[in-house]
Design a protein around this motif. Structure first.
Motif, PDB file in Angstrom:
ATOM      1  N   GLY A 213       0.814  -1.207   0.000  1.00 31.24           N
ATOM      2  CA  GLY A 213       0.000   0.000   0.000  1.00 31.24           C
ATOM      3  C   GLY A 213       0.844   1.252   0.000  1.00 31.24           C
ATOM      4  O   GLY A 213       2.046   1.225  -0.310  1.00 31.24           O
ATOM      5  N   ASN A 214       0.231   2.368   0.371  1.00 24.90           N
ATOM      6  CA  ASN A 214       0.933   3.656   0.364  1.00 24.90           C
ATOM      7  C   ASN A 214       1.970   3.752   1.478  1.00 24.90           C
ATOM      8  O   ASN A 214       2.952   4.492   1.363  1.00 24.90           O
ATOM      9  N   HIS A 215       1.734   3.029   2.580  1.00 28.98           N
ATOM     10  CA  HIS A 215       2.617   3.158   3.742  1.00 28.98           C
ATOM     11  C   HIS A 215       3.357   1.873   4.095  1.00 28.98           C
ATOM     12  O   HIS A 215       4.396   1.933   4.737  1.00 28.98           O
ATOM     13  N   PHE A 216       2.797   0.713   3.732  1.00 27.52           N
ATOM     14  CA  PHE A 216       3.378  -0.549   4.172  1.00 27.52           C
ATOM     15  C   PHE A 216       3.430  -1.569   3.045  1.00 27.52           C
ATOM     16  O   PHE A 216       2.567  -1.579   2.160  1.00 27.52           O
ATOM     17  N   ALA A 217       4.437  -2.431   3.113  1.00 29.66           N
ATOM     18  CA  ALA A 217       4.533  -3.597   2.245  1.00 29.66           C
ATOM     19  C   ALA A 217       4.808  -4.791   3.147  1.00 29.66           C
ATOM     20  O   ALA A 217       5.858  -4.853   3.803  1.00 29.66           O
ATOM     21  N   VAL A 218       3.864  -5.734   3.209  1.00 30.83           N
ATOM     22  CA  VAL A 218       3.948  -6.846   4.160  1.00 30.83           C
ATOM     23  C   VAL A 218       3.587  -8.140   3.436  1.00 30.83           C
ATOM     24  O   VAL A 218       2.461  -8.287   2.945  1.00 30.83           O
ATOM     25  N   LYS A 219       4.511  -9.075   3.404  1.00 28.37           N
ATOM     26  CA  LYS A 219       4.255 -10.348   2.749  1.00 28.37           C
ATOM     27  C   LYS A 219       3.454 -11.303   3.637  1.00 28.37           C
ATOM     28  O   LYS A 219       2.504 -11.925   3.188  1.00 28.37           O
ATOM     29  N   GLY A 220       3.828 -11.437   4.921  1.00 30.65           N
ATOM     30  CA  GLY A 220       3.201 -12.406   5.786  1.00 30.65           C
ATOM     31  C   GLY A 220       3.693 -13.807   5.476  1.00 30.65           C
ATOM     32  O   GLY A 220       4.562 -13.999   4.619  1.00 30.65           O
ATOM     33  N   PRO A 221       3.160 -14.841   6.125  1.00 29.24           N
ATOM     34  CA  PRO A 221       2.127 -14.765   7.162  1.00 29.24           C
ATOM     35  C   PRO A 221       2.715 -14.387   8.516  1.00 29.24           C
ATOM     36  O   PRO A 221       3.936 -14.313   8.668  1.00 29.24           O
ATOM     37  N   LEU A 222       1.836 -14.158   9.479  1.00 24.02           N
ATOM     38  CA  LEU A 222       2.258 -13.903  10.852  1.00 24.02           C
ATOM     39  C   LEU A 222       2.805 -15.193  11.445  1.00 24.02           C
ATOM     40  O   LEU A 222       2.275 -16.278  11.186  1.00 24.02           O
ATOM     41  N   ASN A 223       3.871 -15.077  12.237  1.00 21.98           N
ATOM     42  CA  ASN A 223       4.449 -16.271  12.851  1.00 21.98           C
ATOM     43  C   ASN A 223       3.893 -16.528  14.252  1.00 21.98           C
ATOM     44  O   ASN A 223       4.606 -16.867  15.197  1.00 21.98           O
ATOM     45  N   VAL A 224       2.570 -16.355  14.380  1.00 17.57           N
ATOM     46  CA  VAL A 224       1.828 -16.689  15.600  1.00 17.57           C
ATOM     47  C   VAL A 224       0.537 -17.360  15.156  1.00 17.57           C
ATOM     48  O   VAL A 224      -0.101 -16.911  14.202  1.00 17.57           O
ATOM     49  N   ALA A 225       0.144 -18.434  15.822  1.00 18.22           N
ATOM     50  CA  ALA A 225      -1.103 -19.124  15.492  1.00 18.22           C
ATOM     51  C   ALA A 225      -2.297 -18.213  15.733  1.00 18.22           C
ATOM     52  O   ALA A 225      -2.199 -17.204  16.438  1.00 18.22           O
TER      53      ALA A 225
END
Length: 451
Positions: free
Chosen positions: A202-214
């Motif tokens: 997006g305009n502020h963030f680039a996040v691939k994921g996934p989260l490393n928490v269940a």
């Protein structure tokens, strides 16, 4: 009970107490700096009274360091030594079983992945009791602790907050509830078909994921907000589940309640998906005279220097050089770090023609919130009136002297609220969502299975 649910009660958990002079009172904790035992004691008292949540405000720097004379006035909200709230709540979770744990984290200076990970971890450590208070940060000097010379403008901060909320929730939905098979007989630890990448850009963030928490025990931690600007109201209507109201009287609270809840349908959300909790500072005694005596005693513990210092900070306008008995000044332009509470105080002072001294007397007893003072029946009367008048869904309680005020509320006011059917005799559920009457977010993988 209105809407088939109980009045929600939370309290602000600072060990210094909710009154500027509270830490100096003989019934306060002897010392509070980095004292885990004080925090544990408050959480346990609140849990005995079946309060729904404990809340910790936070900042990312020591306030007033740029004004040595004001800093020396020892305002407790300058936060010269406080625990990082998520870390603290991870410890408190091991000493409590029911009370919700709501911590503040800013979207302006923290990344969505870090936020999602911290609060998902806290939800697991507490068995489903975590809440995130999303803030955009109002104190301009905090920017200098994060590699910036200037604080972000309001528009940019709220755009970033909106995007951050979406990313955090997408990360919380990384794993299906049954993703971690952990079958020792087959050797299968997880099911790779039950995870999804975030792939946000997006305009502020680039996040691939996934989260490393269940996936969190309550699906997702509960999201709280405090903004009451127009941008803040829109964000709350879009994605807030708890809102710390800033109204300075019941009529204003009713108007804000109707306004914010009225914005929710356009986002496909029912009004009961957001709980609005205005601040309420409670001075309660076995008699009204006892409550009055505590109030006067505490007011006498606020030095003039501290009063002017805190009032300046509260309204976002330096009044240190103003005539104490002259009219309360009004700022002409909103500062970069202005707050809804500050605007509410200035509006009240203008509306009622208050002097600087009278404004300080009115607001500093409650740190800018609302105040109720009297015996248990009177306190319950006021709370019931607001609740049944659709001014709120409950309250964020401020306790002037800790631990005395919290203990008095639990022992005096809670039984009165229970007698009136406004509070349950015990916790209705095992998670913060259940105790607040909030639906658990759907596991997106369930829809995949149904299809």
């Amino acid at each position: 009970m209105r809407h088939g649910s109980a009045m929600i009660l939370g309290f602000t958990g600072g060990a210094l107490g909710g009154h500027l002079g509270g830490w100096r009172h003989p019934d306060s904790f002897p010392t509070t700096t980095m004292r885990l035992d004080c925090m544990i004691e408050m959480a346990k008292i609140a849990e005995r009274g079946m309060l729904d949540l404990m809340f910790l405000a936070d900042g990312n720097g020591v306030r007033q360091m740029d004004k040595p004379a004001l800093f020396a006035a020892n305002s407790p909200s300058d936060r010269p030594a406080v625990f990082e709230p998520v870390t603290l709540f991870a410890a408190l979770a091991q000493h409590t079983r029911h009370i919700g744990l709501v911590a503040t984290t800013t979207t302006t200076y923290e990344e969505p992945f870090t936020i999602a990970r911290k609060f998902a971890s806290l939800d697991h450590l507490s068995g489903g009791r975590a809440g995130w208070n999303l803030v955009t940060t109002q104190y301009v000097e905090d920017a200098k602790n994060f590699g910036r010379d200037e604080h972000m403008g309001r528009l940019e901060r709220y755009e970033r907050a909106w995007e951050s909320l979406d990313v955090v929730r997408a990360l919380w939905d990384s794993w299906a509830s049954d993703a971690f098979v952990q079958d020792k007989s087959t050797g299968q630890y997880l099911d790779p078909t039950r995870v999804r990448l975030t792939n946000h850009r997006g305009n502020h963030f680039a996040v691939k994921g996934p989260l490393n928490v269940a996936r969190a025990p309550q699906g997702q931690p509960v999201v709280f907000m405090a903004g009451q600007s127009d941008a803040g109201k829109e964000l709350a209507a879009y994605g807030g589940e708890g809102l710390f109201g800033t109204a300075s009287n019941k009529a204003q609270a009713q108007a804000e309640y109707a306004d914010i809840k009225g914005r929710m349908p356009k986002y496909g959300r029912p009004p009961e998906a957001l709980r609005i909790l205005p601040a309420l500072s409670v001075f309660v005694g076995h008699t009204s005279a006892e409550a009055d005596a505590l109030y006067e005693e505490l007011q006498g513990l606020i030095s003039p220097a501290l009063a002017v210092s805190y009032l300046s900070k509260l309204v976002g306008l330096d009044v240190t050089g103003a005539d104490l008995d002259g009219p309360m000044p009004q700022k002409l332009e909103e500062s970069v770090g202005g707050t809804a509470i500050g605007r509410s105080v200035l509006d009240m002072a203008a509306r009622e023609g208050l002097s600087v001294r009278r404004t300080a007397e009115r607001v500093l007893s409650s740190m800018g919130g609302n105040t109720v003072k009297g015996d248990a029946r009177h306190v319950a009367d006021v709370m019931e009136d607001w609740y049944t008048s659709k001014a709120c869904d409950g309250f964020m309680l401020s306790m002037p002297v800790q631990p005395r005020s919290l203990r008095d509320f639990v022992e005096l006011v809670v039984p009165e609220l229970q007698r009136r059917g406004l509070r349950p005799p015990d916790y209705p559920g095992t998670t913060l969502r259940a105790n607040m009457g909030l639906a658990e977010p759907a596991d997106p993988f369930r829809r995949d299975a149904e299809e």
